[in-house]
Scaffold this motif. Structure first.
Motif, PDB file in Angstrom:
ATOM      1  N   SER B 145       1.228  -1.264  -0.055  1.00 30.72           N
ATOM      2  CA  SER B 145      -0.387   0.294  -0.291  1.00 30.72           C
ATOM      3  C   SER B 145       0.528   1.618   0.060  1.00 30.72           C
ATOM      4  CB  SER B 145      -1.161   0.314   1.147  1.00 30.72           C
ATOM      5  OG  SER B 145       0.330   0.312   2.283  1.00 30.72           O
ATOM      6  N   LEU B 146       0.455   2.393  -0.167  1.00 26.67           N
ATOM      7  CA  LEU B 146       1.674   3.867  -0.102  1.00 26.67           C
ATOM      8  C   LEU B 146       1.889   3.424   1.184  1.00 26.67           C
ATOM      9  CD1 LEU B 146      -0.762   6.544  -2.065  1.00 26.67           C
ATOM     10  CD2 LEU B 146       1.153   5.219  -2.825  1.00 26.67           C
ATOM     11  N   ASP B 147       1.178   3.683   2.485  1.00 20.13           N
ATOM     12  CA  ASP B 147       1.604   3.526   3.492  1.00 20.13           C
ATOM     13  C   ASP B 147       3.188   2.518   3.902  1.00 20.13           C
ATOM     14  OD1 ASP B 147       0.231   5.841   3.925  1.00 20.13           O
ATOM     15  OD2 ASP B 147      -1.485   4.911   5.181  1.00 20.13           O
ATOM     16  N   GLY B 148       2.306   1.252   3.560  1.00 28.85           N
ATOM     17  CA  GLY B 148       3.539   0.428   3.329  1.00 28.85           C
ATOM     18  C   GLY B 148       3.949   1.126   2.642  1.00 28.85           C
ATOM     19  N   LEU B 149       4.866   1.014   1.740  1.00 30.19           N
ATOM     20  CA  LEU B 149       5.529   1.915   0.589  1.00 30.19           C
ATOM     21  C   LEU B 149       6.669   2.858   1.703  1.00 30.19           C
ATOM     22  CD1 LEU B 149       7.613   2.130  -2.552  1.00 30.19           C
ATOM     23  CD2 LEU B 149       6.963   4.080  -1.638  1.00 30.19           C
ATOM     24  N   SER B 150       5.912   3.921   2.263  1.00 28.02           N
ATOM     25  CA  SER B 150       6.918   4.464   2.978  1.00 28.02           C
ATOM     26  C   SER B 150       7.378   3.885   4.010  1.00 28.02           C
ATOM     27  CB  SER B 150       5.268   5.871   3.094  1.00 28.02           C
ATOM     28  OG  SER B 150       6.089   6.312   4.827  1.00 28.02           O
ATOM     29  N   ASP B 151       6.014   2.470   4.988  1.00 21.82           N
ATOM     30  CA  ASP B 151       7.043   2.363   6.291  1.00 21.82           C
ATOM     31  C   ASP B 151       8.537   1.346   5.525  1.00 21.82           C
ATOM     32  OD1 ASP B 151       5.254   3.397   8.027  1.00 21.82           O
ATOM     33  OD2 ASP B 151       3.764   1.678   7.642  1.00 21.82           O
ATOM     34  N   ALA B 152       8.418   0.773   5.269  1.00 22.92           N
ATOM     35  CA  ALA B 152       9.211   0.102   4.218  1.00 22.92           C
ATOM     36  C   ALA B 152      10.677   0.508   4.082  1.00 22.92           C
ATOM     37  CB  ALA B 152       8.751  -0.600   2.774  1.00 22.92           C
ATOM     38  N   ALA B 153      10.001   2.020   2.982  1.00 19.93           N
ATOM     39  CA  ALA B 153      11.067   2.860   2.315  1.00 19.93           C
ATOM     40  C   ALA B 153      12.707   3.270   3.798  1.00 19.93           C
ATOM     41  CB  ALA B 153      10.731   3.994   1.884  1.00 19.93           C
ATOM     42  N   LEU B 154      11.189   3.479   4.861  1.00 21.45           N
ATOM     43  CA  LEU B 154      12.070   4.434   6.391  1.00 21.45           C
ATOM     44  C   LEU B 154      13.288   3.529   7.409  1.00 21.45           C
ATOM     45  CD1 LEU B 154       9.553   6.077   7.466  1.00 21.45           C
ATOM     46  CD2 LEU B 154      11.491   7.402   6.815  1.00 21.45           C
ATOM     47  N   SER B 155      12.900   1.843   7.161  1.00 18.14           N
ATOM     48  CA  SER B 155      13.416   0.459   7.144  1.00 18.14           C
ATOM     49  C   SER B 155      14.724  -0.152   6.318  1.00 18.14           C
ATOM     50  CB  SER B 155      12.646  -0.492   7.578  1.00 18.14           C
ATOM     51  OG  SER B 155      11.969  -1.161   7.115  1.00 18.14           O
ATOM     52  N   PHE B 156      14.783   0.807   5.461  1.00 16.17           N
ATOM     53  CA  PHE B 156      16.053   0.272   4.359  1.00 16.17           C
ATOM     54  C   PHE B 156      17.023   0.212   4.996  1.00 16.17           C
ATOM     55  CE2 PHE B 156      19.380   3.721   3.484  1.00 16.17           C
ATOM     56  CZ  PHE B 156      18.950   4.388   4.282  1.00 16.17           C
ATOM     57  N   LYS B 157      18.294  -0.878   4.122  1.00  8.52           N
ATOM     58  CA  LYS B 157      19.172  -1.130   4.974  1.00  8.52           C
ATOM     59  C   LYS B 157      20.190  -0.901   4.241  1.00  8.52           C
ATOM     60  CE  LYS B 157      18.943  -4.560   8.793  1.00  8.52           C
ATOM     61  NZ  LYS B 157      17.346  -4.000   8.613  1.00  8.52           N
TER      62      LYS B 157
END
Lengths: 399, 258
Positions: B145-157
């Motif tokens: 989802s759009l929110d899911g994308l945002s959350d995932a991006a913030l946990s990048f390595k």
């Protein structure tokens, strides 16, 4: 767009011009295809009919034929990234299409590089097809000021051009007729300048959409008495209209400049759009480019003056010149803002527009609008995208 | 009491706001458009009236904005979303000098003067890269989802980059990165960086002041806002409901014009 009384005359003289050109072969009159910034005066002096692919291409566009013609040249391998005038012209040439069913066959091809370098390759295509001589006059881009070297360089080529014409036509170059043509060309250039200066009036009796259309005679018939007569009458009519308080846009509230080529296939739409918002485009850098010659020619230095005129068009000048020039126009024409057409097809005109716009806004406080479009390719234009940008720009003049 | 409405019929969503003469927001509504933009606008309008407990005759005037503003024939007047966003944000955050608005098909940067007057603006050109639609397509490719994308991006390595700035080619690039075994989080961050770069370039065209605000649906994307703040070096003010700023501005203009 205003229906001026002289418009009928323009129709007649342009029809007569194209009829004469189409019949040139029957009358044993030589035909030269020439670029919009090419030195036509030499041709008229030698009885050659100049024909302009760059005039025919917009004719195809206004009559909604350019898209089909471009598809023909694109199918033949000409990339969509090439100038849409070239693609339209080559398509029209391949199919003998467009409103007058193709241009009359050329006996020679003349190129001036003061507008771009695409014309070199483009006319080279025609030279190979028709197997006729091609004469290229290299008119160097002026990054900074006009230089004596650049003028001399072009003068040398003008001299060679005389020899070329004399060789192809097998007769001596007619110096007397040439001088006469130059005087007529300078006269018409002056008249055109006076016509365009009517845009300084408030309200302006003329706007850029009118001048785009009324540009045809000065491009094609520059150096003839017909053009002088035409613009004399046009100027008189504008003075008369202005004295009656006539404005080309009812209730003129916003005065704007147009930069770059017209968007030919959208002229009517754009003209109505701006008129509806009480915005008048009172001056354009494009039409101004044909007002470069001075009326009183010093016969001893005629070629120098001609070279100077052909090096002068806005499109052949660097960013500093462009900025200073626009700042001057903002003052002279009491402009409220500037509209820049970023023309996908005309890179030399469009390059630097963002920087120039910023600089002009900084120096004059007048805002600018950039419209992404193309002069001849209707596939590039989106009404909704244009309207959102242009209306927001015009709304910013409220309150 | 007098009431005014603003209807923003955009490319993907319709937004409606009602305000009173003291600029108080009495209600708002956001809904997807579907196929009929007029019907969506009308429906959003009706919903907001219900929320505010008002009838149509209570509303003195309506301004419509957004791509389908002209189709919304109920409106007293139409204004472009640029003027409306500027007006809307100037009431919520007075003193803002730069507004970044990233909507469905448009991204815009505006330079603002007093009372939300637009001094200059720049928009994306004929391309959906750098807009909400770009992120939507990419999120879809990642099954997020759009929110899911945002959350995932913030946990990048790991830092990846998307070379393409075209939405269509970008999607195939995302698929290719997935097949190379990169994590969803790293790819999501690369997507955010890609759109942020486009927006920063746009904002630089009008000049970025110290007081920056962001509106439009993409302002809800925390990863994007964080990346933008990092790139421009200033904090970005984000309204509680960034999607309704255009409709709010339209309602405020309806009030002013009366």
């Amino acid at each position: 767009m205003t229906k001026f009384r002289v418009a009928e005359t323009m129709k007649e003289i342009m029809a007569a011009y194209y009829l004469e050109a189409k019949n040139a072969a029957y009358n044993n009159t030589p035909v030269a295809w020439i670029t919009s910034g090419g030195p036509v005066e030499f041709l008229y002096a030698m009885g050659v009919i100049p024909v302009y692919p760059e005039n025919y291409a917009p004719m195809c566009s206004i009559t909604r034929m350019s898209k089909d013609l471009m598809e023909v040249s694109e199918a033949a391998g000409y990339s969509q990234d090439i100038c849409s005038y070239a693609r339209t012209d080559i398509g029209a040439d391949m199919t003998q299409g467009g409103p007058i069913l193709g241009l009359p066959k050329p006996d020679m091809l003349i190129v001036g590089t003061n507008i771009c370098h695409t014309v070199v390759k483009w006319f080279d295509v025609h030279a190979r097809k028709y197997n006729v001589p091609l004469f290229i006059i290299d008119m160097p881009y002026l990054h900074d000021d006009m230089t004596k070297d650049a003028i001399n360089y072009v003068v040398k080529q003008f001299e060679a051009f005389k020899g070329f014409l004399s060789g192809v036509l097998k007769k001596p170059f007619n110096e007397d007729k040439f001088m006469e043509t130059l005087f007529l060309a300078a006269q018409v250039s002056d008249l055109w300048e006076k016509v365009l200066a009517m845009g300084k009036k408030k309200p302006s009796p003329i706007n850029s959409f009118d001048t785009f259309i009324h540009l045809a005679p000065i491009v094609t018939l520059r150096g003839t008495q017909k053009a002088v007569d035409y613009y004399t009458r046009f100027y008189d009519e504008l003075v008369e209209l202005s004295n009656q308080g006539f404005g080309s846009v009812p209730d003129e509230k916003i005065r704007l400049l147009w930069d770059n080529l017209p968007i030919w296939y959208k002229i009517k739409y754009l003209s109505e759009f701006f008129a509806k918002h009480s915005a008048a485009l009172v001056v354009s850098t494009y039409t101004n480019s044909w007002a470069a010659m001075q009326g009183d020619i010093d016969t001893d230095h005629a070629l120098e003056e001609l070279a100077r005129a052909y090096l002068s068009p806005y499109i052949n000048r660097g960013f500093k010149y462009r900025t200073d020039y626009l700042v001057k126009l903002v003052e002279e024409f009491s402009l409220d803002g500037l509209v820049f057409h970023s023309d996908r097809s005309c890179k030399p005109y469009s390059i630097g527009q963002y920087i120039v716009k910023e600089e002009v806004t900084k120096r004059t406080g007048r805002p600018g609008l950039i419209i992404e479009a193309d002069m001849n390719d209707p596939r590039v234009f989106s009404d909704a995208q244009f309207e959102t940008r242009a209306e927001a720009f015009l709304e910013s003049f409220d309150r | 009491m007098k009431y005014f409405a603003g209807i923003d019929v955009g490319s993907l969503t319709a937004k409606a706001v009602v305000v009173d003469e003291n600029n108080r927001i009495l209600g708002y509504h956001v809904m997807p458009i579907g196929q009929d933009s007029f019907a969506a606008g009308m429906s959003a309008y009706q919903q907001v009236l219900n929320k505010a407990g008002l009838k149509r005759e209570d509303v003195l005037s309506i301004v419509s904005t957004g791509y389908s503003r002209k189709r919304f024939t109920e409106a007293t007047m139409q204004k472009t979303e640029i003027s409306c966003h500027a007006k809307g944000v100037s009431v919520i955050f007075p003193g803002v000098t730069t507004l970044i608005d990233v909507g469905g098909q448009d991204s815009k940067a505006m330079k603002l003067g007093k009372n939300g007057k637009v001094l200059d603006f720049a928009m994306n050109d004929k391309c959906a890269a750098g807009t909400g639609r770009f992120v939507e397509v990419m999120a879809h490719a990642l099954n997020l989802s759009l929110d899911g994308l945002s959350d995932a991006a913030l946990s990048f390595k790991n830092e990846l980059s998307l070379s393409s700035t075209c939405t269509v080619f970008g999607e195939s690039e995302v698929v290719s990165l997935l097949s190379q075994g990169h994590t969803v989080a790293d790819i999501a961050w690369a997507i955010i960086k890609s759109i942020a770069d486009r927006i920063v370039a746009l904002a630089k065209r009008v000049g970025i002041g110290q007081d920056v605000a962001m509106s439009g649906g993409m302002a809800k994307n925390r990863a994007l806002v964080a990346r933008l703040e990092d790139r421009i070096g200033f904090d970005i003010l984000v309204p509680d409901e960034p999607q309704i700023i255009g409709a709010l501005g339209a309602a405020l203009i309806a009030k002013e014009e009366k």
